[in-house]
Design an enzyme around this catalytic site. Structure first.
Site, PDB file in Angstrom:
ATOM      1  N   HIS A 162       0.871  -1.178   0.000  1.00 46.16           N
ATOM      2  CA  HIS A 162       0.000   0.000   0.000  1.00 46.16           C
ATOM      3  C   HIS A 162       0.908   1.228   0.000  1.00 46.16           C
ATOM      4  CE1 HIS A 162      -3.759  -1.952   2.064  1.00 46.16           C
ATOM      5  NE2 HIS A 162      -4.075  -1.644   0.826  1.00 46.16           N
ATOM      6  N   CYS A 256      -2.094   2.826   9.038  1.00 46.46           N
ATOM      7  CA  CYS A 256      -3.179   1.923   8.621  1.00 46.46           C
ATOM      8  C   CYS A 256      -4.334   1.937   9.613  1.00 46.46           C
ATOM      9  CB  CYS A 256      -2.674   0.495   8.510  1.00 46.46           C
ATOM     10  SG  CYS A 256      -1.207   0.250   7.538  1.00 46.46           S
TER      11      CYS A 256
HETATM   12  N1  ARG Z   1      -3.953  -7.117   6.694  1.00 42.39           N
HETATM   13  C1  ARG Z   1      -4.335  -5.901   6.042  1.00 42.39           C
HETATM   14  C2  ARG Z   1      -4.350  -6.115   4.536  1.00 42.39           C
HETATM   15  O1  ARG Z   1      -3.525  -6.831   4.039  1.00 42.39           O
HETATM   16  C3  ARG Z   1      -3.422  -4.783   6.411  1.00 42.39           C
HETATM   17  C4  ARG Z   1      -3.853  -3.455   5.864  1.00 42.39           C
HETATM   18  C5  ARG Z   1      -2.904  -2.354   6.165  1.00 42.39           C
HETATM   19  N2  ARG Z   1      -3.457  -1.119   5.802  1.00 42.39           N
HETATM   20  C6  ARG Z   1      -2.796  -0.113   5.218  1.00 42.39           C
HETATM   21  N3  ARG Z   1      -3.414   0.993   5.040  1.00 42.39           N
HETATM   22  N4  ARG Z   1      -1.588  -0.273   4.748  1.00 42.39           N
HETATM   23  O2  ARG Z   1      -5.175  -5.593   3.824  1.00 42.39           O
END
Ligand code: ARG
Length: 265
Positions: A162, A256
């Site tokens: 991300h 996150c």
């Molecule tokens: N386990 C979540 C996923 O893989 C983690 C999300 C993390 N969020 C972020 N904004 N980077 O989607």
């Protein structure tokens, strides 16, 4: 600043959708709760207001409110998740934004877009990541919906899946970025559009420290960010370290877990 958060009542590792997640490595619930409460208290001490949304059982990643959608000037674009494991969150996020009185839109088209996880503002320019989670095809329509300029950035390192894991806005004209996560063209774009673009050393970024949130003159992030304390001081920021061990098991940390709701307002 008003920040949307979700208490980790049902947070765990129930599937693997990024390289950090292993279903064999479970979350220690009480530790996760403590780390989350400390983050919330820290924000409140810094003067932020917290808006809470209830976690739904069976949707363990709802704690990562950054992925609820993208907010700008009281408009919210609700995420469309890449993985079926998270798609069940979508109606709850839509309801949450509507409940907050925002003008709420679905992600235009059919392709995925994972909200503020992949969409971050430096000033009023929207930087949007694509590749692992969000599709580039969604970018122009999202920017048009919000009435902002955008810069698309390809994400090339699966660990930094991300944009908010490898890029962190620091106010109106500065940002941190982790070079390994971007293409050469992407780095050139960042340097062209961000007057003070600070490259984060690999060992600092590997500690998930770019997943940070600036609140006033503080930057809240994992301890690894201490490695660039001098550079941060030069732009007037002081680092507040956060223990995030339980959320790192899911590939998430400070940013996150946090969705600023008053961006652009
Ligand atoms: N386990 C979540 C996923 O893989 C983690 C999300 C993390 N969020 C972020 N904004 N980077 O989607």
């Amino acid at each position: 600043m008003n920040i949307l958060m979700c208490r980790p009542d049902y947070f765990d590792i129930e599937y693997e959708i990024n390289p950090w997640m292993h279903t064999s490595v479970k979350v220690q619930h009480s530790v996760a709760m403590e780390q989350w409460e400390t983050l919330k208290d820290t924000y409140e001490k810094l003067g932020a207001r917290i808006t809470l949304v209830d976690q739904i059982e069976g949707l363990p990643d709802m704690v990562f409110t950054a992925n609820a959608g993208l907010v700008w000037n009281r408009r919210a674009v609700v995420s469309r998740f890449q993985h079926p494991e998270r798609q069940g969150e979508e109606p709850y996020w839509r309801r949450a934004f509507e409940g907050l009185g925002m003008e709420t839109f679905d992600t235009p088209g059919e392709k995925p877009f994972e909200g503020a996880g992949d969409g971050l503002f430096v000033g009023s320019t929207l930087f949007i990541g694509y590749g692992p989670r969000s599709d580039r095809e969604t970018h122009a329509a999202i920017a048009a919906l919000l009435g902002v300029e955008h810069v698309s950035l390809e994400l090339v390192d699966p660990r930094f899946y991300h944009l908010d894991t490898c890029f962190s806005p620091l106010g109106h004209d500065a940002a941190l970025y982790l070079p390994c996560a971007f293409t050469e063209e992407g780095i050139a774009e960042i340097r062209k559009h961000v007057p003070h673009a600070i490259a984060v050393p690999q060992e600092v970024g590997d500690g998930f420290s770019c997943n940070a949130l600036v609140v006033g003159e503080a930057i809240v992030a994992t301890a690894a960010l201490e490695g660039i304390a001098k550079e941060l001081a030069a732009v007037g920021l002081r680092h507040i370290p956060m223990e995030m061990t339980e959320f790192l098991k899911s590939g998430g940390a400070v940013r996150c877990l946090s969705l600023p709701l008053d961006t652009g307002a």
